[in-house]
Every structure is written in structure tokens, then in C-alpha cells.
Motif scaffolding. Sequence first.
Motif, PDB file in Angstrom:
ATOM      1  N   MET A   1       0.840  -1.175   0.000  1.00 29.33           N
ATOM      2  CA  MET A   1       0.000   0.000   0.000  1.00 29.33           C
ATOM      3  C   MET A   1       0.888   1.242   0.000  1.00 29.33           C
ATOM      4  O   MET A   1       1.905   1.291   0.671  1.00 29.33           O
ATOM      5  CB  MET A   1      -0.908   0.006   1.221  1.00 29.33           C
ATOM      6  N   LYS A   2       0.463   2.209  -0.738  1.00 25.12           N
ATOM      7  CA  LYS A   2       1.221   3.459  -0.826  1.00 25.12           C
ATOM      8  C   LYS A   2       0.859   4.394   0.322  1.00 25.12           C
ATOM      9  O   LYS A   2      -0.254   4.374   0.826  1.00 25.12           O
ATOM     10  CB  LYS A   2       0.938   4.152  -2.152  1.00 25.12           C
ATOM     11  N   THR A   3       1.834   5.198   0.699  1.00 28.74           N
ATOM     12  CA  THR A   3       1.639   6.210   1.732  1.00 28.74           C
ATOM     13  C   THR A   3       1.839   7.572   1.102  1.00 28.74           C
ATOM     14  O   THR A   3       2.724   7.759   0.277  1.00 28.74           O
ATOM     15  CB  THR A   3       2.657   6.005   2.876  1.00 28.74           C
ATOM     16  N   ARG A   4       0.993   8.503   1.488  1.00 30.57           N
ATOM     17  CA  ARG A   4       1.085   9.872   0.969  1.00 30.57           C
ATOM     18  C   ARG A   4       1.992  10.689   1.881  1.00 30.57           C
ATOM     19  O   ARG A   4       1.796  10.748   3.083  1.00 30.57           O
ATOM     20  CB  ARG A   4      -0.313  10.486   0.909  1.00 30.57           C
ATOM     21  N   ASP A 138       6.581   2.062   1.257  1.00 33.80           N
ATOM     22  CA  ASP A 138       7.506   2.449   2.331  1.00 33.80           C
ATOM     23  C   ASP A 138       8.963   2.528   1.889  1.00 33.80           C
ATOM     24  O   ASP A 138       9.650   3.503   2.197  1.00 33.80           O
ATOM     25  CB  ASP A 138       7.369   1.488   3.514  1.00 33.80           C
ATOM     26  N   ASP A 139       9.461   1.512   1.182  1.00 39.98           N
ATOM     27  CA  ASP A 139      10.879   1.513   0.788  1.00 39.98           C
ATOM     28  C   ASP A 139      11.182   2.641  -0.184  1.00 39.98           C
ATOM     29  O   ASP A 139      12.136   3.398  -0.007  1.00 39.98           O
ATOM     30  CB  ASP A 139      11.257   0.169   0.152  1.00 39.98           C
ATOM     31  N   ASP A 159       1.547  11.561   7.027  1.00 37.26           N
ATOM     32  CA  ASP A 159       1.991  10.231   6.606  1.00 37.26           C
ATOM     33  C   ASP A 159       0.771   9.320   6.641  1.00 37.26           C
ATOM     34  O   ASP A 159       0.586   8.569   7.577  1.00 37.26           O
ATOM     35  CB  ASP A 159       3.044   9.727   7.588  1.00 37.26           C
ATOM     36  N   LYS A 160      -0.060   9.403   5.622  1.00 36.97           N
ATOM     37  CA  LYS A 160      -1.307   8.644   5.632  1.00 36.97           C
ATOM     38  C   LYS A 160      -1.387   7.749   4.406  1.00 36.97           C
ATOM     39  O   LYS A 160      -0.848   8.074   3.355  1.00 36.97           O
ATOM     40  CB  LYS A 160      -2.489   9.591   5.666  1.00 36.97           C
ATOM     41  N   PRO A 161      -2.087   6.630   4.534  1.00 34.91           N
ATOM     42  CA  PRO A 161      -2.236   5.750   3.371  1.00 34.91           C
ATOM     43  C   PRO A 161      -2.981   6.446   2.240  1.00 34.91           C
ATOM     44  O   PRO A 161      -3.885   7.240   2.476  1.00 34.91           O
ATOM     45  CB  PRO A 161      -3.067   4.578   3.901  1.00 34.91           C
ATOM     46  N   THR A 162      -2.569   6.142   1.022  1.00 30.93           N
ATOM     47  CA  THR A 162      -3.264   6.669  -0.152  1.00 30.93           C
ATOM     48  C   THR A 162      -4.520   5.839  -0.332  1.00 30.93           C
ATOM     49  O   THR A 162      -4.456   4.612  -0.363  1.00 30.93           O
ATOM     50  CB  THR A 162      -2.363   6.571  -1.398  1.00 30.93           C
ATOM     51  N   ALA A 163      -5.650   6.475  -0.485  1.00 32.58           N
ATOM     52  CA  ALA A 163      -6.935   5.771  -0.523  1.00 32.58           C
ATOM     53  C   ALA A 163      -7.059   4.824  -1.696  1.00 32.58           C
ATOM     54  O   ALA A 163      -7.646   3.771  -1.582  1.00 32.58           O
ATOM     55  CB  ALA A 163      -8.074   6.784  -0.544  1.00 32.58           C
ATOM     56  N   LEU A 164      -6.546   5.173  -2.846  1.00 35.44           N
ATOM     57  CA  LEU A 164      -6.798   4.369  -4.037  1.00 35.44           C
ATOM     58  C   LEU A 164      -5.556   3.684  -4.565  1.00 35.44           C
ATOM     59  O   LEU A 164      -5.400   3.498  -5.765  1.00 35.44           O
ATOM     60  CB  LEU A 164      -7.409   5.250  -5.134  1.00 35.44           C
ATOM     61  N   SER A 165      -4.664   3.242  -3.676  1.00 36.15           N
ATOM     62  CA  SER A 165      -3.450   2.574  -4.152  1.00 36.15           C
ATOM     63  C   SER A 165      -3.618   1.078  -4.132  1.00 36.15           C
ATOM     64  O   SER A 165      -4.462   0.532  -3.519  1.00 36.15           O
ATOM     65  CB  SER A 165      -2.257   2.972  -3.318  1.00 36.15           C
TER      66      SER A 165
END
Length: 165
Positions: A1-4, A138-139, A159-165
Motif C-alpha cells: 500500500m502506498k503512503t502519501r 515504504d521503501d 503520513d497517511k495511506p493513499t486511498a486508491l493505491s
Amino acid sequence: MKTRRVYSTPDLAHARQGMSAARAAGVDDADLSLIARTDIELDAIPEGRKDDHTDFKPAAVRGLAEGGGAGLLAGLVAMAIPPLGVTLAGAVAAGAAGAVVGAWTNALMGASSPDPVRQTFEGQIASGRILLVVDADDDLGARADAAIVATGATPLPFDKPTALS
């Protein structure tokens, strides 16, 4: 999961340097966007580079999940009441209907709400700073973070998860 991740830059030149550093670190071009005051966005930032102004997409996804869960739960409860005659297919249909209604209503509400990054950093935006928004796992995000900060960008506490990743 991507993080913004969000970075503050003093002007468009510094924002472009940060974007170049992120690309060199391996961040895909589609995962980079800019947020600025409206007058700056109109004059200096290309349309494809602007971040969404609303919470439309994340709100629709939340509504889909919440409405689907609520509809399925209601269908399963209805199955437990024999006089209603609801079958498993009926419970699934109730879940699907709940998902559609939840996504639709939340998307409408999200369309009128500002993007969470805009809400959180409205003072930075109003002062003329340009925000660089990076969506990465993360990496890759850690490598990009070091490269972007080296250009003079200031990391902001988002530092929040991207909703549509």
C-alpha cells in the motif's frame, strides 16, 4: 500500500527540483502532484500536475466499503427473521445495494469537502508555499524522502495511506 507524503517548497523552481529528485529515486510520475494557492495553480502549474481539490475519490471508496458492510449486515439480519423470507442471495443483493448507495452518497459529500492535504496545510498554501505530494510504498518513499529533503524541501507531518493505491 502506498503512503502519501507531503513536502513544502518556497516556489515552483524548488518544487520542480523536488519532483526531479523523487523521479530519480524511482517514484512514478503519476504518483507526484503539486498543491498551491489558486492564483499560483492557475498561472504556473500544468493541469496534469495539480492534486485533486476535493475528497471525492477517497470518500466514494469509504462509502463503498461502509455501505456494502451495512447492507450485507442488514441482509443477514433479515435472513435470521423467517417470516421475511430473505435468502442468502437477498442478503448479498442488500449488500450490493448498500455499497452502491454508500459510494454515491459519500462521493457527493466528498465532492464538497476539500482534500485532506489542503485542509491540514491551508496556512502553508495561503502563504504561497507549494506543496509536493508523493505517493509511494515504504521503501521507495524512504529513498524519495531523502532525495527530496536534499533539494531543500521541508517534510510536513502527513503520513497517511493513499486511498486508491
